[in-house]
Design an enzyme around this catalytic site. Structure first.
Site, PDB file in Angstrom:
ATOM      1  N   GLY A   1     -34.227  44.391  -3.966  1.00  0.00           N
ATOM      2  CA  GLY A   1     -34.104  45.713  -4.587  1.00  0.00           C
ATOM      3  C   GLY A   1     -33.119  46.625  -3.882  1.00  0.00           C
ATOM      4  O   GLY A   1     -32.209  47.178  -4.489  1.00  0.00           O
TER       5      GLY A   1
ATOM      6  N   HIS B   1     -36.035  46.968   4.810  1.00  0.00           N
ATOM      7  CA  HIS B   1     -35.042  46.808   5.887  1.00  0.00           C
ATOM      8  C   HIS B   1     -34.118  48.010   6.049  1.00  0.00           C
ATOM      9  O   HIS B   1     -33.166  47.939   6.819  1.00  0.00           O
ATOM     10  CB  HIS B   1     -34.202  45.549   5.649  1.00  0.00           C
ATOM     11  CG  HIS B   1     -34.934  44.286   5.992  1.00  0.00           C
ATOM     12  ND1 HIS B   1     -36.116  43.953   5.396  1.00  0.00           N
ATOM     13  CD2 HIS B   1     -34.666  43.288   6.875  1.00  0.00           C
ATOM     14  CE1 HIS B   1     -36.532  42.797   5.895  1.00  0.00           C
ATOM     15  NE2 HIS B   1     -35.669  42.372   6.786  1.00  0.00           N
TER      16      HIS B   1
ATOM     17  N   TYR C   1     -23.688  41.860   1.418  1.00  0.00           N
ATOM     18  CA  TYR C   1     -22.630  40.918   1.801  1.00  0.00           C
ATOM     19  C   TYR C   1     -23.220  39.833   2.678  1.00  0.00           C
ATOM     20  O   TYR C   1     -24.242  40.010   3.339  1.00  0.00           O
ATOM     21  CB  TYR C   1     -21.481  41.619   2.548  1.00  0.00           C
ATOM     22  CG  TYR C   1     -21.730  41.684   4.024  1.00  0.00           C
ATOM     23  CD1 TYR C   1     -22.588  42.630   4.541  1.00  0.00           C
ATOM     24  CD2 TYR C   1     -21.172  40.737   4.883  1.00  0.00           C
ATOM     25  CE1 TYR C   1     -22.873  42.652   5.890  1.00  0.00           C
ATOM     26  CE2 TYR C   1     -21.455  40.759   6.233  1.00  0.00           C
ATOM     27  CZ  TYR C   1     -22.307  41.709   6.729  1.00  0.00           C
ATOM     28  OH  TYR C   1     -22.605  41.718   8.049  1.00  0.00           O
TER      29      TYR C   1
ATOM     30  N   TYR D   1     -25.735  49.574   6.005  1.00  0.00           N
ATOM     31  CA  TYR D   1     -26.031  49.887   7.402  1.00  0.00           C
ATOM     32  C   TYR D   1     -26.239  51.389   7.516  1.00  0.00           C
ATOM     33  O   TYR D   1     -25.548  52.084   8.250  1.00  0.00           O
ATOM     34  CB  TYR D   1     -24.910  49.394   8.322  1.00  0.00           C
ATOM     35  CG  TYR D   1     -24.791  47.885   8.360  1.00  0.00           C
ATOM     36  CD1 TYR D   1     -25.926  47.089   8.211  1.00  0.00           C
ATOM     37  CD2 TYR D   1     -23.569  47.251   8.542  1.00  0.00           C
ATOM     38  CE1 TYR D   1     -25.838  45.707   8.231  1.00  0.00           C
ATOM     39  CE2 TYR D   1     -23.475  45.869   8.569  1.00  0.00           C
ATOM     40  CZ  TYR D   1     -24.610  45.101   8.415  1.00  0.00           C
ATOM     41  OH  TYR D   1     -24.520  43.741   8.440  1.00  0.00           O
TER      42      TYR D   1
ATOM     43  N   SER E   1     -38.530  48.001  -1.260  1.00  0.00           N
ATOM     44  CA  SER E   1     -38.585  46.591  -1.694  1.00  0.00           C
ATOM     45  C   SER E   1     -38.851  45.709  -0.487  1.00  0.00           C
ATOM     46  O   SER E   1     -39.954  45.226  -0.294  1.00  0.00           O
ATOM     47  CB  SER E   1     -37.301  46.192  -2.416  1.00  0.00           C
ATOM     48  OG  SER E   1     -37.263  46.791  -3.695  1.00  0.00           O
TER      49      SER E   1
ATOM     50  N   HIS F   1     -31.096  45.773  -1.106  1.00  0.00           N
ATOM     51  CA  HIS F   1     -29.901  45.052  -0.654  1.00  0.00           C
ATOM     52  C   HIS F   1     -28.804  45.004  -1.713  1.00  0.00           C
ATOM     53  O   HIS F   1     -27.661  45.347  -1.459  1.00  0.00           O
ATOM     54  CB  HIS F   1     -30.325  43.628  -0.279  1.00  0.00           C
ATOM     55  CG  HIS F   1     -29.223  42.744   0.229  1.00  0.00           C
ATOM     56  ND1 HIS F   1     -28.675  42.899   1.477  1.00  0.00           N
ATOM     57  CD2 HIS F   1     -28.587  41.697  -0.343  1.00  0.00           C
ATOM     58  CE1 HIS F   1     -27.742  41.965   1.653  1.00  0.00           C
ATOM     59  NE2 HIS F   1     -27.669  41.233   0.568  1.00  0.00           N
TER      60      HIS F   1
HETATM   61  C1  LIG Z   1     -32.354  42.432  10.316  1.00  0.00           C
HETATM   62  C2  LIG Z   1     -31.425  42.955   9.258  1.00  0.00           C
HETATM   63  C3  LIG Z   1     -30.388  42.148   8.813  1.00  0.00           C
HETATM   64  C4  LIG Z   1     -29.514  42.606   7.829  1.00  0.00           C
HETATM   65  N1  LIG Z   1     -28.513  41.778   7.393  1.00  0.00           N
HETATM   66  C5  LIG Z   1     -27.710  42.185   6.372  1.00  0.00           C
HETATM   67  C6  LIG Z   1     -26.708  41.325   5.820  1.00  0.00           C
HETATM   68  O1  LIG Z   1     -26.531  40.189   6.245  1.00  0.00           O
HETATM   69  N2  LIG Z   1     -25.949  41.801   4.798  1.00  0.00           N
HETATM   70  C7  LIG Z   1     -26.122  43.057   4.285  1.00  0.00           C
HETATM   71  O2  LIG Z   1     -25.418  43.431   3.342  1.00  0.00           O
HETATM   72  N3  LIG Z   1     -27.062  43.879   4.797  1.00  0.00           N
HETATM   73  C8  LIG Z   1     -27.851  43.471   5.803  1.00  0.00           C
HETATM   74  N4  LIG Z   1     -28.822  44.321   6.276  1.00  0.00           N
HETATM   75  C9  LIG Z   1     -28.995  45.633   5.633  1.00  0.00           C
HETATM   76  C10 LIG Z   1     -29.860  45.501   4.381  1.00  0.00           C
HETATM   77  O3  LIG Z   1     -29.155  44.816   3.385  1.00  0.00           O
HETATM   78  C11 LIG Z   1     -30.207  46.887   3.844  1.00  0.00           C
HETATM   79  O4  LIG Z   1     -31.027  47.544   4.768  1.00  0.00           O
HETATM   80  C12 LIG Z   1     -30.899  46.781   2.481  1.00  0.00           C
HETATM   81  O5  LIG Z   1     -30.813  48.015   1.832  1.00  0.00           O
HETATM   82  C13 LIG Z   1     -32.313  46.349   2.610  1.00  0.00           C
HETATM   83  O6  LIG Z   1     -32.922  46.182   1.367  1.00  0.00           O
HETATM   84  P1  LIG Z   1     -34.537  46.229   1.320  1.00  0.00           P
HETATM   85  O7  LIG Z   1     -34.949  46.137  -0.089  1.00  0.00           O
HETATM   86  O8  LIG Z   1     -35.068  45.215   2.293  1.00  0.00           O
HETATM   87  O9  LIG Z   1     -34.735  47.614   1.949  1.00  0.00           O
HETATM   88  P2  LIG Z   1     -35.656  48.923   1.635  1.00  0.00           P
HETATM   89  O10 LIG Z   1     -35.852  49.553   2.972  1.00  0.00           O
HETATM   90  O11 LIG Z   1     -36.842  48.584   0.846  1.00  0.00           O
HETATM   91  O12 LIG Z   1     -34.662  49.804   0.752  1.00  0.00           O
HETATM   92  C14 LIG Z   1     -33.383  50.221   1.160  1.00  0.00           C
HETATM   93  C15 LIG Z   1     -32.925  51.384   0.270  1.00  0.00           C
HETATM   94  O13 LIG Z   1     -32.930  50.973  -1.099  1.00  0.00           O
HETATM   95  C16 LIG Z   1     -33.891  51.735  -1.846  1.00  0.00           C
HETATM   96  N5  LIG Z   1     -34.619  50.818  -2.719  1.00  0.00           N
HETATM   97  C17 LIG Z   1     -35.357  49.755  -2.341  1.00  0.00           C
HETATM   98  N6  LIG Z   1     -35.857  49.136  -3.403  1.00  0.00           N
HETATM   99  C18 LIG Z   1     -35.453  49.822  -4.487  1.00  0.00           C
HETATM  100  C19 LIG Z   1     -35.666  49.660  -5.889  1.00  0.00           C
HETATM  101  N7  LIG Z   1     -36.421  48.664  -6.378  1.00  0.00           N
HETATM  102  N8  LIG Z   1     -35.109  50.561  -6.731  1.00  0.00           N
HETATM  103  C20 LIG Z   1     -34.354  51.580  -6.247  1.00  0.00           C
HETATM  104  N9  LIG Z   1     -34.115  51.770  -4.939  1.00  0.00           N
HETATM  105  C21 LIG Z   1     -34.655  50.894  -4.058  1.00  0.00           C
HETATM  106  C22 LIG Z   1     -34.795  52.354  -0.803  1.00  0.00           C
HETATM  107  O14 LIG Z   1     -35.444  53.515  -1.293  1.00  0.00           O
HETATM  108  C23 LIG Z   1     -33.825  52.608   0.317  1.00  0.00           C
HETATM  109  O15 LIG Z   1     -33.069  53.750   0.045  1.00  0.00           O
HETATM  110  C24 LIG Z   1     -29.686  43.898   7.281  1.00  0.00           C
HETATM  111  C25 LIG Z   1     -30.728  44.712   7.743  1.00  0.00           C
HETATM  112  C26 LIG Z   1     -31.590  44.246   8.721  1.00  0.00           C
HETATM  113  C27 LIG Z   1     -32.696  45.141   9.201  1.00  0.00           C
END
Ligand SMILES: Cc1cc2nc3c(=O)[nH]c(=O)nc-3n(C[C@H](O)[C@H](O)[C@H](O)COP(=O)(O)OP(=O)(O)OC[C@H]3O[C@@H](n4cnc5c(N)ncnc54)[C@H](O)[C@@H]3O)c2cc1C
Ligand SMILES: *[C@@H]1O[C@H](CO)[C@@H](O)[C@H](O)[C@H]1NC(C)=O
Ligand SMILES: *[C@@H]1O[C@H](CO)[C@@H](O)[C@H](O)[C@H]1NC(C)=O
Ligand SMILES: *[C@@H]1O[C@H](CO)[C@@H](O)[C@H](O)[C@H]1NC(C)=O
Ligand SMILES: *[C@@H]1O[C@H](CO)[C@@H](O)[C@H](O)[C@H]1NC(C)=O
Ligand SMILES: *[C@@H]1O[C@H](CO)[C@@H](O)[C@H](O)[C@H]1NC(C)=O
Ligand SMILES: *[C@@H]1O[C@H](CO)[C@@H](O)[C@H](O)[C@H]1NC(C)=O
Ligand SMILES: *[C@@H]1O[C@H](CO)[C@@H](O)[C@H](O)[C@H]1NC(C)=O
Length: 529
Positions: free
Chosen positions: A178, A110, A186, A472, A107, A180
């Site tokens: 997605g 991150h 949080y 994390y 999604s 997060h």
């Molecule tokens: C700079 C930075 C700041 C952050 N700050 C915070 C914060 O303040 N609070 C906090 O709680 N976390 C924080 N995080 C962690 C972040 O919330 C997690 O990495 C989160 O999972 C990212 O979601 P994404 O969709 O961007 O990630 P992605 O890398 O797209 O997905 C993360 C995981 O979820 C799965 N996934 C993604 N989309 C879907 C979907 N549609 N259906 C099923 N599975 C899916 C992926 O396969 C993977 O396993 C931070 C991370 C970074 C890098």
């Protein structure tokens, strides 16, 4: 006319099959299957990027957030399907399953270990960034948000409709909804409103059969599992229905820096005792980091206290004076803002940055490398303990920092089994360790330093299991090759992420995805218990 158009059709079929042909028959069959499966008006061709496509690299890199996974040796997906429609998600699932290929779901990209886009086993990347609509219903204080929307877009859209509504989630605006939300989510309203998952009231998920389920049709077990257990073990989250929360028109943010020489140790010692007990409207993060000292070549520790208060400055100053006097908070260390402006402050943008920045999508490949780890703390760390922690940090690297995020408030009111996320009451704070750097050659040193500091924290943090926050993600705590069926490490990472909820998660998994189509290195195994 007719014959020209027939000739043209044949030509374009030939052209498209030429451009699709690869040396991997399973993959060729998969691509053919996508075309066969989709109604031509759904334009699947525009959604498919193979390594032969000129924009394959740029689409892949757009949502890679960590330079560690943007190196020449990082395995690349077989193809990227940037779904523009739910039918594209469905075709990707059905065709990948039929032809024995794995998928990765991304999604916002991150994921701290890049598991949303890299895999040692050949896999197709299902990219959700185009599915990002946000539909806000202010009257009913709810919204439907598609998985590919970012937190920044969500915050912007809410503020566009109301000055007194918000959503409790993370502070980095480019995070995807997605991943997060499904792993907890949080942010600075955690003490008032809990996690993102505590404010999710419905969801749409596509299962391994390509069927779209909502809360009613998926049932309460699966709805429980995707709130904290991670979506990627169960299906593809298409969208969440969220409950908006109330915020005052004016909130106050705090930024205070205190160095060791200014009594930072005593202040942190008091912070540990009070931060989890303060008024629920107040969240104060403590951030110890190594910085240059006042003399050349001298290092010291600076602790920044970054705060968020759901109210105005007068009341905040009074509260802090009463409950956390050692902070010595001054008026010029506080700032009154609207909630949406506070999201800009928390994302570290310079004072005065327009809220339009919340809508930014990535424009160039990431250059920084990072690694993150986490821990939970239940007992106050004594002053000597704090001093030895600063010493450990000072021995190592300049870029290392910790974020200590207070618990308490709403988190104490929610039981460990209410959702799959288990770290609820009785915690003082959560620690995030992170290090970031700019030179690829530093990867090993940086990661080893971070691991050493984390190892040195063992006496102060939770034990049996030593708990870890799933958002994390950290492969140091154990993983399984995603192409195998023996999950020898799953019990270990499973209990760290989910404590005793792990067992129920494996049962839900066995019921909804018994063939284990949705898997990755830290997914939940379908044990039949
Ligand atoms: C700079 C930075 C700041 C952050 N700050 C915070 C914060 O303040 N609070 C906090 O709680 N976390 C924080 N995080 C962690 C972040 O919330 C997690 O990495 C989160 O999972 C990212 O979601 P994404 O969709 O961007 O990630 P992605 O890398 O797209 O997905 C993360 C995981 O979820 C799965 N996934 C993604 N989309 C879907 C979907 N549609 N259906 C099923 N599975 C899916 C992926 O396969 C993977 O396993 C931070 C991370 C970074 C890098
Ligand atoms: C909003 O709430 C009202 C009353 O509860 C309900 O009748 C209506 O259907 C809701 N609207 C939507 C879009 O859910
Ligand atoms: C809402 O967003 C639109 C489009 O970006 C913008 O023109 C308008 O000024 C915004 N309204 C408010 C109240 O923020
Ligand atoms: C810290 O000091 C070093 C030299 O000791 C210098 O190279 C570096 O730029 C300084 N960093 C900052 C942020 O001032
Ligand atoms: C804090 O409270 C004390 C009384 O409890 C008062 O004397 C002092 O002036 C207050 N300080 C500030 C900065 O408000
Ligand atoms: C932030 O910017 C405003 C003007 O936009 C200015 O009045 C204020 O002093 C600035 N605050 C800080 C802390 O720089
Ligand atoms: C499974 O993955 C491992 C690496 O994780 C690899 O060495 C092995 O060849 C793979 N096996 C199959 C059958 O793909
Ligand atoms: C998927 O389809 C198969 C075969 O029709 C069926 O047995 C199974 O129950 C379905 N699974 C789900 C989760 O709907």
């Amino acid at each position: 006319m007719a014959s020209i158009s027939v000739a043209f059709t044949i030509l374009s079929v030939l052209l498209s099959s030429v451009s699709l042909a690869t040396s991997d028959p399973a993959f060729d069959n998969f691509l053919q299957c996508l075309h066969n499966h989709i109604n031509p008006s759904d334009a699947i061709s525009e959604a498919i990027f193979t390594p032969a496509s000129s924009s394959f690299e740029s689409v892949l890199q757009a949502y890679i957030k960590n330079g560690r996974f943007l190196t020449p040796t990082t395995p690349k997906p077989l193809a990227i399907i940037a779904a523009g429609h739910e039918s594209h998600v469905q075709a990707t699932i059905i065709c990948a399953k039929f032809h024995g290929l794995q998928i990765r779901i991304r999604s916002g990209g991150h994921d701290c270990e890049g598991l949303s886009y890299r895999s040692n086993t050949p896999a197709v990347l299902l990219d959700m960034f185009n599915l990002r609509s946000i539909d806000i219903d202010i009257q009913n204080e709810t919204a439907w948000v598609q998985a590919g929307a970012t937190l920044g877009e969500l915050y912007y859209s809410i503020a566009n409709k109301s000055k007194v509504h918000a959503f409790p989630a993370g502070v980095c605006p480019t995070i995807g909804v997605g991943g997060h939300v499904s792993q907890g989510g949080y942010g600075n309203m955690l003490r008032k409103y809990g996690l993102s998952i505590d404010n999710v009231i419905d969801a749409q998920i596509m299962n391994a059969n390509g069927t779209i389920l909502d809360r009613e049709t998926m049932g309460e077990d699966l709805f429980w599992a995707i709130r904290g257990g991670g979506g990627a073990s169960f299906g593809v989250i298409l969208s969440w229905k969220i409950k908006l929360v109330s915020v005052p028109e004016i909130v106050t943010v705090i930024h205070v820096d205190r160095f060791l020489e200014q009594g930072a140790t005593d202040i942190v010692y008091q912070w540990q005792q009070v931060a989890h007990n303060l008024d629920n409207d107040l969240f104060i993060r403590a951030m110890p980091q190594v910085v240059n000292g006042s003399r050349p070549n001298e290092k010291t520790v600076k602790v920044s206290f970054i705060g968020f208060f759901l109210g105005q400055m007068d009341r905040l100053l009074q509260l802090v004076n009463e409950s956390f006097p050692l902070l010595g908070l001054k008026q010029n260390e506080c700032k009154e803002l609207s909630w949406i402006e506070s999201t800009i402050f928390w994302a570290d943008f310079p004072n005065g940055t327009s809220i339009d920045v919340l809508l930014n999508r990535p424009s160039k490949p990431v250059t920084a490398f990072y690694k993150t780890k986490s821990d939970y703390v239940k007992n106050v760390i004594p002053k000597e303990g704090l001093e030895s922690i600063w010493k450990m940090m000072l021995l190592r690297d300049w870029n290392m920092r910790m974020e200590w995020n207070p618990y308490g408030g709403k988190m104490n009111e929610i039981s460990e089994t209410e959702t799959a996320f288990p770290h609820r009451s009785g915690y003082l704070f959560k620690i995030q360790y992170s290090t970031s750097w700019a030179d690829e050659a530093d990867i090993d040193n940086q990661i080893n330093w971070l691991r050493d500091v984390c190892a040195g924290m063992e006496t102060y943090v939770t034990k049996n299991p030593r708990e870890v926050f799933m958002n994390y993600r950290d492969l140091d705590i154990g993983s399984n090759p995603s192409n195998q069926t023996d999950f020898k490490n799953a019990e270990v990472y499973g209990h760290k992420f989910f404590k005793n909820n792990f067992q129920r998660l494996t049962k839900v998994k066995a019921a909804v995805d018994p063939d284990n189509f949705f898997k990755h290195e830290q997914s939940i195994p379908p044990y039949s218990v």
